[in-house]
Design a protein around this motif. Structure first.
Motif, mmCIF file in Angstrom:
data_model
loop_
_atom_site.group_PDB
_atom_site.id
_atom_site.type_symbol
_atom_site.label_atom_id
_atom_site.label_comp_id
_atom_site.label_asym_id
_atom_site.label_seq_id
_atom_site.Cartn_x
_atom_site.Cartn_y
_atom_site.Cartn_z
ATOM 1 N N GLU A 28 17.300 -4.551 -4.292
ATOM 2 C CA GLU A 28 16.812 -3.248 -3.853
ATOM 3 C C GLU A 28 15.292 -3.169 -3.964
ATOM 4 O OE1 GLU A 28 17.284 0.816 -2.455
ATOM 5 O OE2 GLU A 28 18.265 -1.139 -2.195
ATOM 6 N N PHE A 29 14.730 -3.799 -4.990
ATOM 7 C CA PHE A 29 13.271 -3.880 -5.112
ATOM 8 C C PHE A 29 12.679 -4.521 -3.859
ATOM 9 C CE2 PHE A 29 9.724 -6.746 -6.036
ATOM 10 C CZ PHE A 29 8.770 -5.875 -6.541
ATOM 11 N N VAL A 30 13.267 -5.614 -3.405
ATOM 12 C CA VAL A 30 12.763 -6.311 -2.216
ATOM 13 C C VAL A 30 12.908 -5.419 -0.988
ATOM 14 C CG1 VAL A 30 13.142 -8.286 -0.682
ATOM 15 C CG2 VAL A 30 13.182 -8.611 -3.169
ATOM 16 N N ARG A 31 14.041 -4.749 -0.852
ATOM 17 C CA ARG A 31 14.257 -3.891 0.313
ATOM 18 C C ARG A 31 13.234 -2.761 0.376
ATOM 19 N NH1 ARG A 31 16.539 0.718 2.289
ATOM 20 N NH2 ARG A 31 16.812 1.579 0.178
ATOM 21 N N ILE A 32 12.971 -2.134 -0.764
ATOM 22 C CA ILE A 32 12.011 -1.026 -0.803
ATOM 23 C C ILE A 32 10.604 -1.526 -0.492
ATOM 24 C CG2 ILE A 32 10.884 0.610 -2.357
ATOM 25 C CD1 ILE A 32 13.610 1.003 -3.710
ATOM 26 N N LEU A 33 10.225 -2.648 -1.099
ATOM 27 C CA LEU A 33 8.894 -3.193 -0.848
ATOM 28 C C LEU A 33 8.732 -3.593 0.606
ATOM 29 C CD1 LEU A 33 6.206 -4.020 -2.193
ATOM 30 C CD2 LEU A 33 7.218 -6.279 -2.564
ATOM 31 N N ASP A 34 9.773 -4.164 1.188
ATOM 32 C CA ASP A 34 9.743 -4.524 2.607
ATOM 33 C C ASP A 34 9.474 -3.284 3.454
ATOM 34 O OD1 ASP A 34 10.154 -5.745 5.098
ATOM 35 O OD2 ASP A 34 12.330 -5.529 4.974
ATOM 36 N N GLY A 35 10.178 -2.187 3.143
ATOM 37 C CA GLY A 35 10.049 -0.983 3.952
ATOM 38 C C GLY A 35 8.674 -0.362 3.904
ATOM 39 N N ILE A 36 8.096 -0.221 2.711
ATOM 40 C CA ILE A 36 6.814 0.486 2.613
ATOM 41 C C ILE A 36 5.645 -0.351 3.105
ATOM 42 C CG2 ILE A 36 7.610 1.938 0.718
ATOM 43 C CD1 ILE A 36 5.860 0.235 -1.165
ATOM 44 N N THR A 37 5.847 -1.667 3.267
ATOM 45 C CA THR A 37 4.746 -2.510 3.756
ATOM 46 C C THR A 37 4.885 -2.846 5.236
ATOM 47 O OG1 THR A 37 5.898 -4.504 2.974
ATOM 48 C CG2 THR A 37 4.264 -3.519 1.504
ATOM 49 N N ARG A 38 5.895 -2.277 5.909
ATOM 50 C CA ARG A 38 5.973 -2.395 7.358
ATOM 51 C C ARG A 38 4.995 -1.409 7.992
ATOM 52 N NH1 ARG A 38 12.190 -3.420 9.340
ATOM 53 N NH2 ARG A 38 12.822 -4.859 7.670
ATOM 54 N N GLU A 39 4.862 -1.500 9.313
ATOM 55 C CA GLU A 39 3.878 -0.655 9.993
ATOM 56 C C GLU A 39 4.200 0.822 9.821
ATOM 57 O OE1 GLU A 39 1.210 -0.699 14.041
ATOM 58 O OE2 GLU A 39 3.028 -1.927 13.907
ATOM 59 N N ALA A 40 5.495 1.185 9.747
ATOM 60 C CA ALA A 40 5.875 2.583 9.556
ATOM 61 C C ALA A 40 5.480 3.087 8.172
ATOM 62 C CB ALA A 40 7.368 2.756 9.769
ATOM 63 N N GLY A 41 5.391 2.179 7.197
ATOM 64 C CA GLY A 41 4.941 2.547 5.860
ATOM 65 C C GLY A 41 5.919 3.364 5.060
ATOM 66 N N GLU A 42 7.215 3.298 5.374
ATOM 67 C CA GLU A 42 8.172 4.085 4.612
ATOM 68 C C GLU A 42 9.540 3.422 4.629
ATOM 69 O OE1 GLU A 42 10.183 7.514 7.205
ATOM 70 O OE2 GLU A 42 8.017 7.810 6.986
ATOM 71 N N VAL A 43 10.393 3.827 3.695
ATOM 72 C CA VAL A 43 11.746 3.305 3.589
ATOM 73 C C VAL A 43 12.647 4.429 3.098
ATOM 74 C CG1 VAL A 43 11.450 2.520 1.186
ATOM 75 C CG2 VAL A 43 13.147 1.403 2.650
ATOM 76 N N THR A 44 13.888 4.422 3.546
ATOM 77 C CA THR A 44 14.855 5.414 3.090
ATOM 78 C C THR A 44 15.477 4.938 1.782
ATOM 79 O OG1 THR A 44 15.342 6.083 5.349
ATOM 80 C CG2 THR A 44 16.944 6.688 3.660
ATOM 81 N N LEU A 45 15.382 5.768 0.764
ATOM 82 C CA LEU A 45 15.944 5.437 -0.538
ATOM 83 C C LEU A 45 17.447 5.720 -0.553
ATOM 84 C CD1 LEU A 45 13.118 6.935 -2.782
ATOM 85 C CD2 LEU A 45 13.450 4.537 -2.146
#
Length: 483
Positions: A285-302
């Motif tokens: 889950e750490f990897v998934r969250i980090l992946d999301g916030i560092t994409r161009e959209a800059g966000e991830v759904t928790l």
């Protein structure tokens, strides 16, 4: 925490300069005849509080006179020598200069009249003056003043994994037998190619494979997804972060969570503790969250369904000594936990979120906000327990029970006159079964264990320490545990 020990500096024009941080930590001083960037930053700060001068980096008679005037006004010996007390006085003057703007911002955002906001700001600053902990007060995080191994600049990150069976008592992973399944082997190859020639990250990946951590579960698929997605181009353009670096740092953190650091001069102990616990409990889950916030959209759904967003001002590298992913994720967590975050965003360069800075002069994650954030990130139901409502012994018993169920528990401790988040990892019981001691980890990443609360360092270092259970009960302020 300061990289020369805690400096307590809040003004960015002071905190961003290595020389002035050393002075604030008591490790250096400036006097007439000195030259360099530290003098230039000093001159700019003196000019900001009303002593205009050319910031030429040369400590001459005019700079000396301005320092003497400041010292006299603050009731300090008028030596003209810039020491820790003088820098602290200058920091307070700079903070006071910003106060009216913060009062005005609070008034506009919270619907208060200017007089109401100003009165609230004055009351808050009176509390600070009375000795209450503040980011502008050296008592806010004074634990780092006793950390001689915290040196100027970023400390080397540990590149070996924690011991297979360490003092926290974790059992070693059972290596999986046999080769990876074909689909997983192909995904592992994707990750290897994305890492290029990063020897440290490749070695960490090999250790994860040998420990059987890539044979099943979501960790390898999430790493492969990260390897196959382009990062936000602003990471390169504004932060100088090479495309493979986020992936490489993530793998090294998963391999060894003790790499996580809160950062020098940052009040992000809560976010650092949460990052560390997430890595220990659910690295996929750490990897998934980090992946999301560092994409161009800059966000991830928790897991809660809420979005975690990375503040753009977290992209640029700062003087905190953190690796990139610590800075990016901790800033996002701080922003998410901020009260009224729909109005006030966490500001990484200034280490405040405007709202709490206006009220208390420092960045902070209150217990209730932390628990809400922890629940969003971890999933499930969590609750806050506080010594404001019950005895410390009762709160400590709840924490001991949670650790007995295998939880890693974020704990808020009374810490050298302030408060500090740490991760409680294991309860140790005596011969009769009663709790005897607790193993915890300081998110600063190192701890010489001087000052309050009483504690002793563990051999593996990297911030781990042991406390007597009675001392935990005496110093606990709150904790977040599963409901």
């Amino acid at each position: 925490m300061g990289d020369n020990g805690n400096t307590g500096l809040g003004a960015p024009e002071l905190a961003s300069n290595d020389v002035l941080r050393s002075v604030a930590a008591g490790a250096a001083a400036l006097a007439q005849g000195a030259h360099g960037d530290g003098v230039r930053a000093l001159q700019e700060a003196l000019g900001a509080i009303g002593d205009p001068m050319t910031a030429d980096g040369s400590f001459g008679p005019k700079t000396h006179a301005a320092v003497v005037a400041l010292q006299a006004a603050e009731g300090l010996p008028p030596t003209g020598i810039v020491d820790a007390a003088t820098i602290a006085a200058l920091d307070r003057r700079l903070a006071a200069r910003r106060a009216p703007a913060l009062d005005e911002a609070l008034a506009r955002a919270a619907g208060l009249g200017p007089d109401q906001a100003a009165a609230l700001g004055r009351a808050s600053r009176a509390v600070q003056a009375s000795g209450a902990p503040s980011r502008h007060d050296q008592a806010y995080f004074t634990d780092a003043s006793g950390l001689p191994q915290v040196v100027r600049g970023a400390e080397p990150d540990p590149d070996a994994p924690p011991p297979a069976v360490d003092s926290v008592g974790d059992s070693p992973a059972t290596p999986a037998s046999g080769a990876l399944a074909a689909d997983r082997s192909a995904r592992l190859d994707e990750v290897r190619r994305a890492l290029g020639g990063d020897a440290r990250a490749l070695a960490a990946l090999d250790r994860l494979l040998a420990a059987g951590r890539l044979h099943a579960g979501a960790l390898l698929p999430n790493l492969a997804t990260m390897a196959g997605v382009r990062r936000d181009p602003r990471l390169v353009l504004e932060g100088g972060i090479d495309p493979h670096l986020v992936l490489a740092q993530a793998i090294r953190h998963v391999d060894n969570p003790l790499r996580v650091k809160q950062g020098a001069g940052r009040g992000t102990c809560g976010a650092g503790t949460m990052e560390y616990v997430l890595l220990r409990v659910d690295p996929a889950e750490f990897v998934r969250i980090l992946d999301g916030i560092t994409r161009e959209a800059g966000e991830v759904t928790l897991r809660s369904g809420r979005a975690l967003r990375m503040p753009r001002n977290a992209i640029g590298r700062d003087a905190s000594g953190r690796v990139d992913i610590d800075r990016l994720l901790q800033s996002a967590l701080m922003n998410h936990a901020t009260a009224m975050s729909w109005i006030f965003d966490y500001d990484n360069p200034e280490d405040n979120d405007s709202f709490w800075a206006a009220l208390g002069g420092d960045s902070r994650v209150p217990l209730g906000n932390f628990t809400s954030l922890f629940q969003d990130v971890m999933g499930g139901s969590y609750t806050s327990v506080s010594s404001l409502l019950r005895s410390g012994a009762s709160v400590a018993d709840d924490v001991a029970g949670a650790m007995g169920r295998g939880e890693k528990v974020p704990v808020l401790l009374k810490w050298d006159g302030g408060h500090h988040w740490v991760a409680a990892e294991k309860i140790e019981r005596g011969a009769g079964g009663a709790p005897a001691s607790v193993i915890l980890r300081n998110p600063v990443g190192s701890d010489s264990c001087q000052g309050s609360p009483p504690r002793a360092p563990l051999p593996e270092g990297c911030g781990r320490f042991r406390m007597k259970y009675a001392d935990l009960a005496a110093h606990i302020s709150g904790a977040t545990i599963r409901s």
